[in-house]
Design a protein around this motif. Structure first.
Motif, short mmCIF file in Angstrom:
data_model
loop_
_atom_site.label_atom_id
_atom_site.label_comp_id
_atom_site.label_asym_id
_atom_site.label_seq_id
_atom_site.Cartn_x
_atom_site.Cartn_y
_atom_site.Cartn_z
N LEU A 132 62.96 -43.40 64.73
CA LEU A 132 64.36 -43.61 64.35
C LEU A 132 65.26 -43.49 65.58
O LEU A 132 66.13 -44.35 65.81
N TYR A 133 65.06 -42.44 66.38
CA TYR A 133 65.87 -42.25 67.60
C TYR A 133 65.65 -43.41 68.58
O TYR A 133 66.59 -43.89 69.21
N GLU A 134 64.41 -43.87 68.68
CA GLU A 134 64.09 -44.96 69.60
C GLU A 134 64.81 -46.25 69.21
O GLU A 134 65.39 -46.94 70.06
N LEU A 135 64.78 -46.57 67.92
CA LEU A 135 65.45 -47.79 67.45
C LEU A 135 66.96 -47.69 67.63
O LEU A 135 67.62 -48.67 68.01
N LYS A 136 67.52 -46.50 67.36
CA LYS A 136 68.96 -46.32 67.51
C LYS A 136 69.39 -46.43 68.97
O LYS A 136 70.46 -46.98 69.28
N GLU A 137 68.57 -45.92 69.89
CA GLU A 137 68.88 -46.02 71.32
C GLU A 137 68.89 -47.48 71.76
O GLU A 137 69.73 -47.91 72.55
N LYS A 138 67.95 -48.27 71.24
CA LYS A 138 67.90 -49.71 71.58
C LYS A 138 69.14 -50.43 71.07
O LYS A 138 69.63 -51.36 71.71
N LYS A 139 69.65 -50.00 69.92
CA LYS A 139 70.82 -50.64 69.34
C LYS A 139 72.12 -50.11 69.93
O LYS A 139 73.20 -50.68 69.72
N GLY A 140 72.03 -49.00 70.67
CA GLY A 140 73.23 -48.42 71.27
C GLY A 140 73.99 -47.49 70.35
O GLY A 140 75.12 -47.11 70.64
N GLY A 141 73.38 -47.11 69.25
CA GLY A 141 74.04 -46.21 68.31
C GLY A 141 73.49 -44.79 68.40
O GLY A 141 72.79 -44.45 69.35
N TYR A 142 73.82 -43.98 67.40
CA TYR A 142 73.33 -42.60 67.36
C TYR A 142 72.81 -42.29 65.96
O TYR A 142 73.21 -42.92 64.98
N VAL A 143 71.92 -41.32 65.89
CA VAL A 143 71.30 -40.93 64.63
C VAL A 143 72.19 -39.95 63.88
O VAL A 143 72.65 -38.96 64.45
#
Length: 203
Positions: free
Chosen positions: A74-85
């Motif tokens: 989840l953290y990895e995908l959010k980092e790629k999208k530029g967002g936060y968990v």
């Protein structure tokens, strides 16, 4: 037992609203977990055929979801999208794993699918996807990837299908004018004079 979960340190009163929410959340939880476990124990329909359909990017995705803990993924995908968990997103993962009994790779695939539709991981969307997959007999990430590709291709075919054109029969006014011009009679000078003479008599 449910009341104890809702109590906080230093509080001497029971929070009936919190207890009611906890009861609603836990009602039928064990039954749901048994149903999910039964589905997950089913043998995949055609694993070899499914794997053969996967591309290199699909294989990379399969490797990623198989090797990571859901929260890390989840953290990895959010980092790629530029967002936060968010805290609610982590709760969704906890619910899918601890309360529903889904496997970590399948949860990762659900997280991936949710981000294909939305920018955040929500419980409603995760539940819809998980329910759809289980009802379709999809219990492995490879099956889920193949299913997502199939649905995407189906949507494309439906989108690009040209609608039938209804041809309406209309009047070609340029031809109509020419045809009627030939039908009209040209009035002679004598006929015009006669009309004017008759018109004067009527007055």
């Amino acid at each position: 037992d449910t009341a104890l979960i809702t109590m906080s340190a230093g509080s001497e009163k029971l929070n009936m609203y919190a207890i009611q929410n906890a009861v609603n959340e836990n009602f039928g939880l064990n039954r749901n977990k048994k149903m999910v476990k039964k589905q997950l124990q089913q043998v995949p329909k055609d694993a070899n055929r499914t794997i053969k359909k996967l591309s290199q990017s699909d294989a990379d995705l399969l490797k990623a979801v198989d090797s990571k803990v859901p929260t890390d993924y989840l953290y990895e995908l959010k980092e790629k999208k530029g967002g936060y968990v968010t805290a609610n997103e982590k709760k969704v993962i906890f619910r899918l794993q601890d309360q529903m009994g889904l496997t970590p790779p399948l949860i990762n695939m659900i997280v991936y699918a949710c981000f294909e539709y939305d920018t955040v991981l929500t419980a409603n969307l995760a539940d819809r996807i998980a329910n759809d997959w289980l009802q379709q007999g999809i219990t492995t990430p490879a099956e889920a990837i193949a299913y997502l590709k199939e649905r995407k291709n189906t949507r494309k075919r439906q989108y690009y299908r040209a609608p039938k054109k209804t041809v309406r029969k209309t009047t070609d006014w340029s031809k109509y004018e020419k045809q009627n011009q030939t039908k009209r009679k040209t009035m002679s000078t004598e006929e015009r004079n006669r009309i004017f003479r008759e018109f004067g008599k009527n007055e």
